[in-house]
Write a protein that holds these residues in place. Sequence first.
Motif, PDB file in Angstrom:
ATOM      1  N   GLU A  48      41.772  71.426  13.594  1.00 54.88           N
ATOM      2  CA  GLU A  48      42.972  71.853  13.968  1.00 54.88           C
ATOM      3  C   GLU A  48      43.029  73.223  12.899  1.00 54.88           C
ATOM      4  OE1 GLU A  48      45.520  68.627  13.182  1.00 54.88           O
ATOM      5  OE2 GLU A  48      47.001  70.186  12.529  1.00 54.88           O
ATOM      6  N   THR A  78      33.414  75.684  25.353  1.00 60.10           N
ATOM      7  CA  THR A  78      32.989  74.957  26.666  1.00 60.10           C
ATOM      8  C   THR A  78      34.233  75.361  27.332  1.00 60.10           C
ATOM      9  OG1 THR A  78      34.298  73.317  25.522  1.00 60.10           O
ATOM     10  CG2 THR A  78      32.155  73.764  25.568  1.00 60.10           C
ATOM     11  N   SER A  79      35.682  76.097  26.673  1.00 56.95           N
ATOM     12  CA  SER A  79      36.665  76.457  27.546  1.00 56.95           C
ATOM     13  C   SER A  79      37.362  77.370  27.119  1.00 56.95           C
ATOM     14  CB  SER A  79      37.547  74.843  28.206  1.00 56.95           C
ATOM     15  OG  SER A  79      38.623  74.446  27.563  1.00 56.95           O
ATOM     16  N   GLU A 107      44.554  77.721  24.585  1.00 62.42           N
ATOM     17  CA  GLU A 107      43.781  76.621  23.570  1.00 62.42           C
ATOM     18  C   GLU A 107      42.306  76.875  23.851  1.00 62.42           C
ATOM     19  OE1 GLU A 107      46.625  72.875  23.397  1.00 62.42           O
ATOM     20  OE2 GLU A 107      44.601  73.053  24.859  1.00 62.42           O
ATOM     21  N   THR A 109      38.269  75.514  23.720  1.00 65.02           N
ATOM     22  CA  THR A 109      37.555  74.784  23.269  1.00 65.02           C
ATOM     23  C   THR A 109      36.331  74.683  22.798  1.00 65.02           C
ATOM     24  OG1 THR A 109      39.101  72.682  24.876  1.00 65.02           O
ATOM     25  CG2 THR A 109      36.658  72.456  23.357  1.00 65.02           C
ATOM     26  N   LYS A 111      32.552  74.080  20.933  1.00 66.47           N
ATOM     27  CA  LYS A 111      31.630  72.616  20.752  1.00 66.47           C
ATOM     28  C   LYS A 111      30.619  73.297  20.061  1.00 66.47           C
ATOM     29  CE  LYS A 111      28.385  71.459  24.081  1.00 66.47           C
ATOM     30  NZ  LYS A 111      28.458  70.539  25.025  1.00 66.47           N
ATOM     31  N   THR A 124      33.773  68.885  19.035  1.00 70.35           N
ATOM     32  CA  THR A 124      34.137  69.666  19.584  1.00 70.35           C
ATOM     33  C   THR A 124      35.695  69.785  18.721  1.00 70.35           C
ATOM     34  OG1 THR A 124      35.642  68.067  21.072  1.00 70.35           O
ATOM     35  CG2 THR A 124      33.703  69.418  21.874  1.00 70.35           C
ATOM     36  N   THR A 125      36.983  70.849  19.143  1.00 72.42           N
ATOM     37  CA  THR A 125      37.580  71.641  18.109  1.00 72.42           C
ATOM     38  C   THR A 125      38.060  72.079  19.016  1.00 72.42           C
ATOM     39  OG1 THR A 125      39.045  71.367  16.423  1.00 72.42           O
ATOM     40  CG2 THR A 125      36.894  72.991  16.931  1.00 72.42           C
ATOM     41  N   THR A 126      39.796  72.563  19.005  1.00 75.72           N
ATOM     42  CA  THR A 126      40.463  73.243  19.539  1.00 75.72           C
ATOM     43  C   THR A 126      41.325  74.326  19.051  1.00 75.72           C
ATOM     44  OG1 THR A 126      41.008  71.676  21.536  1.00 75.72           O
ATOM     45  CG2 THR A 126      42.654  73.547  21.412  1.00 75.72           C
ATOM     46  N   LYS A 128      44.197  77.043  19.116  1.00 78.19           N
ATOM     47  CA  LYS A 128      45.254  77.588  19.404  1.00 78.19           C
ATOM     48  C   LYS A 128      45.366  79.225  18.614  1.00 78.19           C
ATOM     49  CE  LYS A 128      48.320  73.590  19.244  1.00 78.19           C
ATOM     50  NZ  LYS A 128      48.980  72.522  19.167  1.00 78.19           N
TER      51      LYS A 128
END
Length: 635
Positions: A48, A78-79, A107, A109, A111, A124-126, A128
């Motif tokens: 994180e 990816t987003s 946020e 994302t 990958k 995947t990870t997010t 911020k």
Amino acid sequence: MKKNSQKRKFGTILLSLAALFAVLFSTAACKTDSDDDELNSVTISPSEATINANGQISLYADVDKKGSGTPVYKWEITSGDDYATLEKATSVNCVVTGKNTTTAEQEVTVKVTAAYDGTTKEATTTVKILAPGQVVENKVTSVSVSAEKNSIACDGSTTLTATPVYSGNPEITYTWTISSGSEYAELSESTTGTATLTAKNTTTAGQTVTVKVGASDGTNSEESTCTVTVGAAAAVETGNVIKASDLPDGWAGINGDSSFGGYGASSSNIYTVSDYSSFISALKCGGKSYSNTKKIIYVSNEIDLNGGKTPYDYIKDAGKGGTYSSYEDWQSKFLATCIKNKASTLASDQSAFHKQQKNQSNIMIPSNTTIIGIADNAGFKNGTLYLKGVSNIVIRNLKVWDSLDYFPPWYQNSENNFNADMDCITVEGSTYVWIDHCTLGDTAHVYDTVSTPAGELSWVNYDALCDITKGSNYVTVSNCQFLNDDKVGLVGSTDNGTTYGDTDKLKVTFHHNYYNNVGQRLPRVRFGQVHVYNNNYDNVSSCCVVVGKSAQIYVENNYFSANAGKAFDVKDTTAGVTSVGNKFVTTKSTTATGIDANWIPSSVSGYVYNADSASDVPSLVNATTVGAGVWTVVK
């Protein structure tokens, strides 16, 4: 190894008795670790993260795998790609840079896809991204540590990786220590997130080693531990060990030197290395320049001879970072200037970048040096072991892999292609060299096709695996694997014998080598008195033994499989070649036309060798019996 079954049975009895006595007297050595290729999972570290609106963070792909190969990575957003960008999208780590101009936290994302041995895994990870004006505290909140292998042999090694959890983008310093079991293993010096644990257990029982890592942001510190089991020492199995005191046969052993290579070095010049800087330091015996003092270097890890540099780093090192925005930008502009029968107007840039890469990754090996791998993955990638004008060299039990030339020269007047100019091992003007139990190869025997004004051309990043040229003499290449390459190896590089003094030199022995998924030059010989015996030509697309200008090749008791292509390719019918005792399953070019080699190895004073029957070669010389990691190293 014997020539008939009766002698083999007698030799087997002697070996069995020797092994029994070795067990009774508890001679210490180790069994090798298993190394079956397998990709189990991939995770992203940190798990994180929060960064400022225009801040940066490095994400690391942590793979759980078996085997010594290197996965291929692909990173993507990816987003949330409106709020961040990616750099180093094909490396083990990538860099996320924020570009949030909104008034709210966003946020993103990310990958990563890891590909290895035909298997792919994703994670995947997010991340911020704070809004402008918001500030994240740069702070380490926790750290964990994991071992690539939780169990290693008594002289094996494993990579330890620290995974921190933090906010912001703190500058983290790591401290590695062995909290218990330091008598059974040692740690490499490291202040980064990885360290290498190398076992040194000489007891007859397995041992447990506990490693502690500390992660500090300068204000806060966090700690974590992990344990690694170190295997017990076992009795030496006579005949299946590699020692620095071993002597070569064939041409390298012609002078009968009892202290070949670096053997006989003082204790202060015996090193164990695990990374680029420690390897270079050992070659210099701790000084400022490469040293000809006797030295023994044990390699406990896979060492990247690029030192972590990317192709674009070499462009920037040459002062052209402002001219080209990326490696791909340079390549595209370079290709656009490649007009048939005309020199590229950007040839000087290509040459400068090529020079920068060679300065980094072509490693000069000085005289009186022995280099031996002591771990499953021990060896070198992304560079060249370069022997130039030196003598008394031993290279054993090493995997030397992927000598990629990122800036191949363009041969516009002859081959009209881009051909690499870097080998895994290059031997030029050197004498008394022994290369043994090594695995040399490329990740893939595939070349890209590129579009130019001169047409569709081949962009070839790979050159040879082992070239022996420019008046080199008294060289033996034995018990090696050669894999996934086209032009595997030269002996002599020009038809002019006076250019490099090749006449009456280039005396080379190739024996008990395994060739698989290769193209040609196994070897290609000019001038040299070359002995080729007991080699297994298993899978060859073009041709095996290539007979060039004034060659004198004695080809004895080799095995040419049904997939071996042409056994002989005679370029000069006035050259000498003798073929005796070979087994031809292939039906292509099995007759060596030309005159007799005019020499017989068994008649040369001081030349020692022991040839097995050609029919025994497939069982004696294959992917499980020769190459790196097959025999146990005893220091």
